[in-house]
Structures are given as structure tokens and as C-alpha cells.
Design a protein around this motif. Structure first.
Motif, mmCIF file in Angstrom:
data_model
loop_
_atom_site.group_PDB
_atom_site.id
_atom_site.type_symbol
_atom_site.label_atom_id
_atom_site.label_comp_id
_atom_site.label_asym_id
_atom_site.label_seq_id
_atom_site.Cartn_x
_atom_site.Cartn_y
_atom_site.Cartn_z
ATOM 1 N N LYS A 1 9.149 -25.485 -18.355
ATOM 2 C CA LYS A 1 8.692 -24.893 -19.614
ATOM 3 C C LYS A 1 7.171 -24.834 -19.657
ATOM 4 O O LYS A 1 6.597 -23.863 -20.110
ATOM 5 N N ASP A 2 6.543 -25.900 -19.151
ATOM 6 C CA ASP A 2 5.086 -25.907 -19.167
ATOM 7 C C ASP A 2 4.581 -26.817 -18.054
ATOM 8 O O ASP A 2 5.286 -27.732 -17.614
ATOM 9 N N SER A 3 3.363 -26.546 -17.612
ATOM 10 C CA SER A 3 2.776 -27.340 -16.550
ATOM 11 C C SER A 3 1.266 -27.185 -16.644
ATOM 12 O O SER A 3 0.775 -26.196 -17.170
ATOM 13 N N ASP A 4 0.535 -28.190 -16.159
ATOM 14 C CA ASP A 4 -0.928 -28.095 -16.265
ATOM 15 C C ASP A 4 -1.569 -27.459 -15.035
ATOM 16 O O ASP A 4 -2.776 -27.466 -14.900
ATOM 17 N N CYS A 5 -0.745 -26.901 -14.133
ATOM 18 C CA CYS A 5 -1.312 -26.309 -12.922
ATOM 19 C C CYS A 5 -2.011 -24.988 -13.268
ATOM 20 O O CYS A 5 -1.667 -24.337 -14.248
ATOM 21 N N PRO A 6 -3.011 -24.586 -12.479
ATOM 22 C CA PRO A 6 -3.841 -23.425 -12.847
ATOM 23 C C PRO A 6 -3.097 -22.086 -12.856
ATOM 24 O O PRO A 6 -3.292 -21.287 -13.767
ATOM 25 N N GLN A 7 -2.242 -21.831 -11.878
ATOM 26 C CA GLN A 7 -1.660 -20.490 -11.796
ATOM 27 C C GLN A 7 -0.320 -20.372 -12.520
ATOM 28 O O GLN A 7 0.150 -19.274 -12.768
ATOM 29 N N LYS A 8 0.305 -21.489 -12.822
ATOM 30 C CA LYS A 8 1.578 -21.547 -13.552
ATOM 31 C C LYS A 8 2.666 -20.697 -12.898
ATOM 32 O O LYS A 8 3.422 -19.997 -13.570
ATOM 33 N N ILE A 9 2.704 -20.744 -11.564
ATOM 34 C CA ILE A 9 3.734 -19.997 -10.837
ATOM 35 C C ILE A 9 5.119 -20.561 -11.166
ATOM 36 O O ILE A 9 6.089 -19.824 -11.341
ATOM 37 N N CYS A 10 5.178 -21.905 -11.306
ATOM 38 C CA CYS A 10 6.456 -22.546 -11.591
ATOM 39 C C CYS A 10 6.983 -22.134 -12.968
ATOM 40 O O CYS A 10 8.187 -21.956 -13.164
ATOM 41 N N VAL A 11 6.055 -21.959 -13.937
ATOM 42 C CA VAL A 11 6.485 -21.567 -15.289
ATOM 43 C C VAL A 11 6.959 -20.113 -15.281
ATOM 44 O O VAL A 11 7.988 -19.766 -15.861
ATOM 45 N N LYS A 12 6.191 -19.261 -14.557
ATOM 46 C CA LYS A 12 6.532 -17.833 -14.527
ATOM 47 C C LYS A 12 7.832 -17.567 -13.783
ATOM 48 O O LYS A 12 8.435 -16.504 -13.937
ATOM 49 N N HIS A 13 8.251 -18.527 -12.950
ATOM 50 C CA HIS A 13 9.467 -18.321 -12.161
ATOM 51 C C HIS A 13 10.693 -18.105 -13.062
ATOM 52 O O HIS A 13 11.594 -17.362 -12.725
ATOM 53 N N GLY A 14 10.683 -18.752 -14.216
ATOM 54 C CA GLY A 14 11.797 -18.551 -15.149
ATOM 55 C C GLY A 14 12.956 -19.503 -14.889
ATOM 56 O O GLY A 14 12.774 -20.576 -14.348
#
Lengths: 123, 168
Positions: free
Chosen positions: A79-92
Motif C-alpha cells: 500500500k505504501d513504502s518509503d522507497c524513492p521510485q515506489k515501483i512496489c506500490v505501483k505494481h498493484g
């Protein structure tokens, strides 16, 4: 050279070849892109530890490294992460066995295991 | 009748034309590396049909080696892909062209395009990727091979009427 002239070069063998390839495309894509099997639990690996999460109960929780995981209706996502690119969040959402989300900055792997007799295959 | 020295010079000129077509095509931006019409292949197929197999083989090998020298891939493992698939697809096209079943140049070039791409897929599996998931590309590759083979074949048929390649 007009279209009729080009078309006149086609032979029956060409037609059979094209039909054969088209059938091969359809059959192989049915085979390759069939929907996966659903999993009933997810595995999260982070900080060297492994955690199994049931997908039957809806929940939102935060890992020690600040990655927020949401489970809802048999699906799981970051749902959320503090990483810069947020690839994991965008993965769905992850739904089917073998689906994977990797968050490299937080060294977190989230995947749905395959239902199989084998645990892992090493190569 | 021309001397063998002149024949070699003509073959060299044809090879450079194939290299140029190869380089021009590799400048076109594309979403996936294997989506290409195979402009150089149009020329090689024309040589195969109008001259002979050996000349086509020489031009194909020159295309791979000089073409990859200019695109910076020579002496990388990737050269194996071009080398093996180009030679193999030339053999397949020759077999289709000479076979008793009457394939037109369109059928020949479709067979060539598909065998070219499938060779690369299989090589990729054995040399680099090692996971059967690479075969998820199989339907896409067949589709690309079919379309690019059709385009190549039609181009060859158009050129066949207007260009006369020969060593003599």
C-alpha cells in the motif's frame, strides 16, 4: 506493381503455412496466457526473515522497515513504502500463484507461492 | 563472363548493401529488440533467388559480422544470436525455396522470419535465461515472424521484377 499482381503470387502452400502459423499462435497463446491458480497465503521476505500471511482475512499492517502491506478480498499489495521510485506500490495487487513484488530499497520480497509438491527448484 | 576477381568484388558490393540495410534498420527505434522487418533479409533472399545459395551465405555472414562491428555488438555473446539465427534461417529459406511444395517467396520469407526468431528464442533459453518462462514470448514471436515475413516477402516480390542481381 499493383495489389492484384502481388496477390497472384500467393500459392496454396503459402495459405496453408499462414493458417498453420495462425493456429499455432492461437493455441500457444491460450496455453501461455491462461489465468493462474489462486493462492491462499502470501510470503513476505525481509531482513532475513520469512513470514506467511493468510489472504482470507482483510488487514493492513506495517513491516519493521516501513513497508505497508494491505490484504483485501484474497489479494495482497504494497500500500505504501518509503522507497524513492515506489515501483512496489505501483505494481498493484497480487492475485495468482507465482506473482511477485520486489522492493529493492527496502530489501523486501512479496510473493504468492505456487501450489506444488516441490518447495523450490535450484539451478 | 567475368573473372573470379570481379565476382568477388560484386559480392563485396552486395555485402556492403546488406550491411547498410542492417544498420539503417537498427537505427529505427523499436519497443522490443526483435521487432524488425528484416530489410537486409529482403536483399539476402533476393540474392538467394537470383544468384545462388553460396553468395547469399557470404552476404549474410558479412552482414552479421560487419553490421555487428558497427553496432558495437561484435565479440559480445550477442553475436551468437545473429550468427546462428541468420545462417539457420538462410538454410530454412533455401529448403523452402527448393522444396517440391510450391511456396512463393512470401511463404519462403515467412518461414525464414519465424525460424530466425525461434532460433534466437531457443538460444536465449539455453545460453542466458534458463527459465521456461521465456517461452511466454512464443506466441508473440510467431506473430511478429508472420507479419515481418509477409512484409519481407511482398518487398522481395516487388524488387524481383525491378532489380536484377547477378555475378556475371
Amino acid at each position: 506493381m499493383n495489389r492484384r499482381e502481388i496477390l497472384s503470387h500467393f500459392t496454396l502452400a503459402d495459405g496453408i503455412l499462414i493458417a498453420f502459423v495462425t493456429i499455432a499462435i492461437i493455441v500457444s497463446s491460450l496455453f501461455v496466457y491462461k489465468k493462474g491458480v489462486k493462492s491462499d497465503y502470501a510470503v513476505i521476505e525481509y531482513n532475513g526473515q520469512t513470514e506467511n500471511i493468510s489472504l482470507s482475512k482483510d488487514q493492513i499492517f506495517t513491516l519493521e522497515n516501513g513497508v505497508v502491506i494491505e490484504v483485501k478480498g484474497g489479494r495482497i499489495r504494497v500500500k505504501d513504502s518509503d522507497c524513492p521510485q515506489k515501483i512496489c506500490v505501483k505494481h498493484g495487487w497480487l492475485r495468482y500463484a507465482n506473482d511477485v513484488i520486489v522492493c529493492l530499497p527496502n530489501k523486501t520480497i512479496l510473493y504468492l507461492p505456487k501450489k506444488s509438491d516441490l518447495d523450490y527448484i535450484t539451478r | 563472363m567475368k573473372s573470379s576477381r570481379e565476382k568477388i568484388l560484386i559480392l563485396a558490393a552486395y555485402s556492403i548493401m546488406a550491411v547498410l540495410l542492417f544498420l539503417v534498420e537498427s537505427m529505427i527505434p523499436k519497443p522490443l529488440p526483435f521487432i524488425r522487418i528484416g530489410l537486409a533479409n529482403v536483399f539476402i533472399l533476393l540474392i538467394l533467388v537470383q544468384i545462388d545459395f553460396f553468395s547469399a551465405l557470404v552476404v549474410a555472414l558479412t552482414k552479421v559480422i560487419i553490421g555487428n562491428l558497427f553496432s558495437g555488438l561484435l565479440f559480445t555473446p550477442l553475436i551468437l544470436f545473429s550468427l546462428v539465427s541468420s545462417v539457420l534461417s538462410l538454410f530454412v529459406m533455401y529448403a523452402f525455396y527448393k522444396s517440391k511444395i510450391s511456396f512463393s517467396l512470401i511463404g519462403v520469407s515467412i518461414a525464414g522470419a519465424i525460424s530466425h526468431l525461434l532460433t534466437q528464442l531457443v538460444l536465449g533459453y539455453f545460453l542466458f535465461i534458463h527459465t521456461s518462462r521465456i517461452f511466454a514470448l512464443f506466441p508473440i514471436i510467431l506473430l511478429i515472424g508472420l507479419i515481418s515475413g509477409l512484409i519481407t516477402g511482398i518487398l522481395v516480390i516487388i524488387l524481383y521484377k525491378n532489380i536484377r542481381l547477378s555475378l556475371t
